[in-house]
Design an enzyme around this catalytic site. Structure first.
Site, short mmCIF file in Angstrom:
data_model
loop_
_atom_site.label_atom_id
_atom_site.label_comp_id
_atom_site.label_asym_id
_atom_site.label_seq_id
_atom_site.Cartn_x
_atom_site.Cartn_y
_atom_site.Cartn_z
N ARG A 1 -27.17 77.20 -9.60
CA ARG A 1 -25.96 77.12 -8.80
C ARG A 1 -26.20 77.71 -7.41
NH1 ARG A 1 -22.05 80.09 -9.72
NH2 ARG A 1 -20.49 78.75 -8.75
N LYS B 1 -28.42 87.70 -18.60
CA LYS B 1 -28.43 86.24 -18.54
C LYS B 1 -29.58 85.66 -19.35
CE LYS B 1 -28.28 82.35 -15.32
NZ LYS B 1 -28.16 81.93 -13.90
N ARG C 1 -18.26 88.93 -10.13
CA ARG C 1 -18.94 90.17 -10.48
C ARG C 1 -17.91 91.21 -10.85
NH1 ARG C 1 -24.50 89.20 -10.72
NH2 ARG C 1 -25.13 87.98 -8.92
#
Length: 319
Positions: free
Chosen positions: A115, A180, A315
């Protein structure tokens, strides 16, 4: 490169003469191939008098193995050793009227993007770099929120593999205990009456620390969380089959609203203070899940706002 990597995949020693005979090239050509492997990050052990070996066994992606693992028979498969971008290759395939659904994968991607144009590193023959395409009738409205449903699909596969603590971070990240493990990128080829959607997924199966040194967020992989590194052919077949099921649901009217509760059960930002950053602005508030269209619900000053995808990152404020 695939030919010599296949011969070395058993992690046993092979002499240059043996390798050359198997491939049908000179020992000098074998030496050049080995240097090329090393230049792209494949570690090769060389011992005088014994030959060459990989430090660990390697399983390459093969269509026959994918079919053995139960890959849906309707899915066309294209496997390359190295390419610029599987999403780009699949887009070209669609423009040439290739049959769908289709799955494009590679062992090494040199121009992969995540992204917001970020580069994505996938190593060589250790992770999953895949692009899956499906054709939808009815235009782009049919696929609203599809990327979030894809996150649910990836999480379901990780559950099946035995990974605990799988979470989803809006809009397109899959995490394990806050780190992640996978990213999702959707691209669309559309006209008035129909659209083809390309689902790009990068999944960390077995990462090397030195390859990930430039990554600016915590990451993890399957190998570090399971007793044994899973066969990527199995993982890939599971992912593709989950995508087939989701795309069939969206085609039949079971869109993001059907997956809304499934997604929110894994929402790592739910009820957390967040900062939403988009082009030219920052919004601070509390994340309240997603709506029936897949938009992020942000509470600010007692009011709920719906924020859609695009150039948006989320975030936690204390990060």
């Amino acid at each position: 490169m695939r030919d010599i990597l296949t011969l070395l995949s058993d992690s046993q020693f092979h002499s240059g003469e043996e390798l050359g005979k198997e491939i049908g090239v000179s020992r000098a050509a074998i030496w050049k191939k080995l240097k090329k492997l090393e230049s792209i990050g494949v570690r090769v052990h060389s011992v005088k008098g014994r030959g060459y070996r990989l430090p660990n066994k390697l399983t390459l992606l093969e269509e026959s193995r994918l079919r053995d693992e139960g890959l849906n028979s309707t899915v066309s498969v294209n496997i390359q050793f190295e390419t610029g971008s599987t999403n780009g290759d699949l887009k070209q395939y669609i423009n040439q009227n290739g049959s769908l659904p289709a799955l494009f994968v590679c062992e090494r991607q040199v121009q992969g993007k995540g992204r917001r144009g970020r580069s994505w590193e996938g190593g060589v023959a250790r992770n999953i770099i895949m692009s899956f395409a499906w054709g939808f009738e009815g235009g782009v409205a049919v696929v609203e929120g599809l990327s979030l449903a894809v996150g649910v699909a990836v999480a379901n596969v990780l559950d099946e593999l035995g990974i605990a603590g799988v979470g989803l971070k809006w809009p397109n990240d899959v995490q394990v205990e806050g780190k992640k493990i996978a990213g999702i990128l959707l691209e669309m080829v559309a006209d008035q009456d129909a659209c083809q959607v390309i689902v790009g997924i990068g999944l960390n199966v077995e990462m090397l620390d030195d390859e990930m040194s430039a990554i600016d967020q915590p990451w993890t992989d399957l190998a570090s969380r399971l007793p044994q590194t899973p066969d990527r052919n199995r993982v890939l077949a599971l992912l593709a089959n989950e995508l087939v099921a989701i795309c069939e649901n969206f085609s039949n009217g079971k869109g993001i609203e059907y997956y809304q509760k499934m997604w929110q059960k894994r929402d790592v930002m739910l009820n957390q203070p967040v900062t939403v950053t988009s082009v030219g602005q920052q919004l601070k508030g509390t994340a309240r899940g997603i709506d029936a269209h897949g938009a992020l619900l942000l509470e600010r000053d007692g009011k709920i706002e719906s924020l859609h995808g695009g150039e948006v990152s989320v975030r936690r404020q204390n990060q």
